[in-house]
Write an enzyme that holds these catalytic residues in place. Structure first.
Site, PDB file in Angstrom:
ATOM      1  CB  SER A  37      -1.014  -0.068   1.408  1.00  0.00           C
ATOM      2  OG  SER A  37      -1.939   1.010   1.352  1.00  0.00           O
ATOM      3  CG  ASP A  39      -1.408   4.219   1.737  1.00  0.00           C
ATOM      4  OD1 ASP A  39      -1.843   4.282   0.666  1.00  0.00           O
ATOM      5  OD2 ASP A  39      -1.859   3.598   2.724  1.00  0.00           O
ATOM      6  CG  HIS A  63      -5.186   5.815  -1.131  1.00  0.00           C
ATOM      7  ND1 HIS A  63      -6.661   5.677  -1.139  1.00  0.00           N
ATOM      8  CD2 HIS A  63      -4.453   5.322  -0.201  1.00  0.00           C
ATOM      9  CE1 HIS A  63      -6.777   4.659  -0.103  1.00  0.00           C
ATOM     10  NE2 HIS A  63      -5.507   4.582   0.516  1.00  0.00           N
ATOM     11  CG  ASP A  92      -8.106   1.856  -1.248  1.00  0.00           C
ATOM     12  OD1 ASP A  92      -9.014   1.428  -1.505  1.00  0.00           O
ATOM     13  OD2 ASP A  92      -7.345   1.892  -0.324  1.00  0.00           O
ATOM     14  CE  LYS A  94     -10.992   2.151   1.689  1.00  0.00           C
ATOM     15  NZ  LYS A  94      -9.620   2.511   1.390  1.00  0.00           N
ATOM     16  CG  ASP A  97     -22.458   9.047  -5.619  1.00  0.00           C
ATOM     17  OD1 ASP A  97     -23.714   9.053  -5.680  1.00  0.00           O
ATOM     18  OD2 ASP A  97     -21.675  10.136  -5.420  1.00  0.00           O
ATOM     19  CD  GLN A 214      -9.637  -2.441  15.415  1.00  0.00           C
ATOM     20  OE1 GLN A 214     -10.058  -2.781  16.744  1.00  0.00           O
ATOM     21  NE2 GLN A 214     -10.323  -2.821  14.354  1.00  0.00           N
ATOM     22  NE  ARG A 234      -0.161   3.702   8.416  1.00  0.00           N
ATOM     23  CZ  ARG A 234      -0.977   4.081   9.344  1.00  0.00           C
ATOM     24  NH1 ARG A 234      -0.889   5.142  10.219  1.00  0.00           N
ATOM     25  NH2 ARG A 234      -2.267   3.587   9.263  1.00  0.00           N
TER      26      ARG A 234
HETATM   27  O1  S5P Z   1     -10.489  -1.768   5.975  1.00  0.00           O
HETATM   28  C1  S5P Z   1      -9.599  -1.205   5.252  1.00  0.00           C
HETATM   29  C2  S5P Z   1      -9.683  -1.190   3.909  1.00  0.00           C
HETATM   30  C3  S5P Z   1      -8.419  -0.507   3.311  1.00  0.00           C
HETATM   31  S1  S5P Z   1      -8.565  -0.825   1.666  1.00  0.00           S
HETATM   32  N1  S5P Z   1      -8.446  -0.763   6.005  1.00  0.00           N
HETATM   33  C4  S5P Z   1      -7.350   0.036   5.349  1.00  0.00           C
HETATM   34  O2  S5P Z   1      -6.602   0.110   6.100  1.00  0.00           O
HETATM   35  N2  S5P Z   1      -7.436   0.099   4.084  1.00  0.00           N
HETATM   36  C5  S5P Z   1      -6.385   0.797   3.322  1.00  0.00           C
HETATM   37  O3  S5P Z   1      -5.078  -0.198   3.428  1.00  0.00           O
HETATM   38  C6  S5P Z   1      -5.822   2.179   3.779  1.00  0.00           C
HETATM   39  O4  S5P Z   1      -6.663   3.076   3.177  1.00  0.00           O
HETATM   40  C7  S5P Z   1      -4.453   1.987   3.541  1.00  0.00           C
HETATM   41  O5  S5P Z   1      -4.092   2.605   2.462  1.00  0.00           O
HETATM   42  C8  S5P Z   1      -3.984   0.756   3.804  1.00  0.00           C
HETATM   43  C9  S5P Z   1      -3.318   0.293   5.022  1.00  0.00           C
HETATM   44  O6  S5P Z   1      -2.102   1.043   5.616  1.00  0.00           O
HETATM   45  P1  S5P Z   1      -1.379   0.803   6.637  1.00  0.00           P
HETATM   46  O7  S5P Z   1      -0.193   2.150   6.699  1.00  0.00           O
HETATM   47  O8  S5P Z   1      -2.263   0.912   8.002  1.00  0.00           O
HETATM   48  O9  S5P Z   1      -0.969  -0.415   6.659  1.00  0.00           O
END
Ligand code: S5P
Length: 263
Positions: A37, A39, A63, A92, A94, A97, A214, A234
């Site tokens: 991911s 980000d 994103h 991603d 999401k 609409d 979580q 992360r």
């Molecule tokens: O339920 C979710 C769905 C998604 S797509 N929980 C999430 O965390 N995500 C995405 O996964 C969130 O938008 C982010 O881009 C990634 C998790 O990032 P991390 O840094 O917490 O591992």
């Protein structure tokens, strides 16, 4: 309706590979169930990172609306890298609409997502019309496209924590199973292998963040949360050596996947 497939030239013979099958082949060939991911807010940095970890991942998730330097030229570069290293690109977005609006959001505006993203994420809150709208829009492109339905979320107190809602999402996936290739989920939702379960909220060292995220470990995500694909952000991005950490998550993730799913 038949979705377009990717035409690949092999020894002068053109074969068509649907996106679901392509995803499964990538995972097996690369021995990876890791989706990074990415980000980050800079697309140049994502492009460099994708070269660094390209061989370790089966998918790169971005994103696009957090990027400060988005351009169609740069996203084409990322797409080229994804083809070279053989991973899928997931936007991603999401979507959430009505059918007509998501069709426009998917194809128009600054991002023209349908032109470069192999897969997109979709909330089914508006009902099945959202999938119909996206599937229709995808037919304008002569490459395979698909989506992942958000069935459950990793964040604390998520309103997706509702059996009826999740059942509805699964029904929708079954009905549109050409275009829907899997879920964003926190548990195993179907007994068939048809739908790929992609699970975010994965970290080896942390249990959460300050804003409701979580985490579970890669093994827990596969064993207890039913994941096929691990979505890791992360844990890799904030590590001192991103390449080495990505390799660790790839190895741990795929080993647990083979053992637990017995593939
Ligand atoms: O339920 C979710 C769905 C998604 S797509 N929980 C999430 O965390 N995500 C995405 O996964 C969130 O938008 C982010 O881009 C990634 C998790 O990032 P991390 O840094 O917490 O591992």
């Amino acid at each position: 309706t038949q979705l377009p497939t990717l035409n690949i030239e092999i020894e002068n013979k053109t074969i068509s590979i649907p996106i679901r099958q392509r995803f499964q082949t990538i995972m097996k060939e690369k021995r990876s169930n890791l989706c990074l991911s990415a980000d980050l807010t800079n697309l140049d940095e994502i492009i460099e990172l994708s070269k660094l970890v390209g061989s370790n991942i089966c998918m790169l998730k971005i994103h696009s609306d957090i990027l400060t330097d988005f351009s169609l030229d740069k996203i084409q570069q990322l797409k080229d890298i994804s083809r070279k290293f053989n991973f899928l690109l997931l936007e991603d977005r999401k979507f959430a609409d009505i059918g007509n609006t998501v069709k426009l959001q998917y194809t128009k505006g600054l991002f023209r997502i349908v032109e470069w993203a192999d897969l997109v994420t979709v909330h089914v809150l508006p009902g099945e019309c959202i999938v119909q709208g996206l599937e229709q829009a995808a037919q304008s492109i002569n490459e395979p496209r698909g989506c992942l339905l958000i069935a459950q979320m990793s964040s604390k107190g998520a309103f997706t924590d509702n059996d009826d809602y999740v059942k509805g999402v699964v029904e929708c996936a079954k009905k549109y199973s050409d275009f829907v290739i899997g879920f964003i989920s926190q548990s195993r939702l179907t007994t068939t292998d048809k739908f790929l379960h992609c699970t975010p909220g994965v970290h080896l060292n942390n249990t959460g963040d300050q804003l409701g995220q979580q985490y579970v470990t890669p093994r827990q995500a596969i064993d207890e949360r039913g994941a096929d694909i691990l979505i890791v952000g992360r844990a890799i991005l904030d590590s001192i050596n991103r390449a080495k950490t990505a390799e660790e998550y790839q190895q741990q993730g795929y080993q647990a996947y083979e053992e637990i799913r017995k593939i």
